[in-house]
Motif scaffolding. Structure first.
Motif: not given
Length: 182
Positions: A117-119, A139-141, A165-172, A180-182
């Motif tokens: 669970e990230l971003f 599923r990204g944010a 984690g890279v995917f979740l960051k890219d889809h934050s 890397g913080r939103p």
């Protein structure tokens, strides 16, 4: 009538068969207790005779419990869930899990699986059955779904978590700062 309900006729036939099956056991118990010949051993105080029959039913009860456990484990080994076992026995999923705690085994991959669970998004980590390698889907944010489709499986759970984690960051769902913080 539900599939697992019995009719009154079926129940009566079952009870008759059980009583007939109990007779030799009760006779053996009574013979050992009284040391009387078989033709005289039932001529006794009705309380003593009834207690012998009760002791016989206790043996049957223990045998039924063992056979029930075996049936639950067999069903679980073929993939039945605790919900299905409970439905068959007329109890809840939780009741079935308490009654037969080892009947349903979780596959090793399910026990090892994890989540990231990230971003503001989530990803599930799991083993690929054919290779034993690790994959992810999430599923990204921003609502976009992604997975390790077409990619070779990762060698470790941690590697799959990094890709997720890279995917979740890219889809934050918003711009990120350089850290890397939103």
């Amino acid at each position: 009538m539900a599939a697992n309900e019995v009719t009154r006729t079926e129940l009566t036939a079952l009870e008759k068969s059980l009583c007939e099956a109990l007779d030799p056991l009760a006779s053996a118990l009574r013979a050992r207790a009284t040391e009387l010949p078989e033709d005289q051993m039932w001529r006794a105080d009705p309380v003593d005779v009834s207690l012998t029959v009760l002791a016989g039913w206790k043996v049957v009860d223990s045998a039924v419990a063992r056979l029930t456990e075996r049936a639950a484990r067999t069903a679980g080994s073929y993939g039945a869930s605790y919900e299905q076992l409970g439905a068959a026995w007329g109890m809840t999923r939780q009741g079935a899990r308490k009654k037969w705690p080892d009947a349903v085994s979780r596959p090793a991959a399910a026990a090892e699986a994890g989540a990231v669970e990230l971003f503001g998004g989530t990803a599930e980590l799991f083993r690929e059955p054919s290779s034993g390698g690790w994959l992810w889907r999430g599923r990204g944010a921003d609502g976009v779904h992604g997975a390790a489709d077409g990619s070779p499986a990762c060698g470790t759970k941690e590697e799959a978590a990094a890709y997720a984690g890279v995917f979740l960051k890219d889809h934050s769902g918003g711009p990120s700062d350089p850290d890397g913080r939103p």
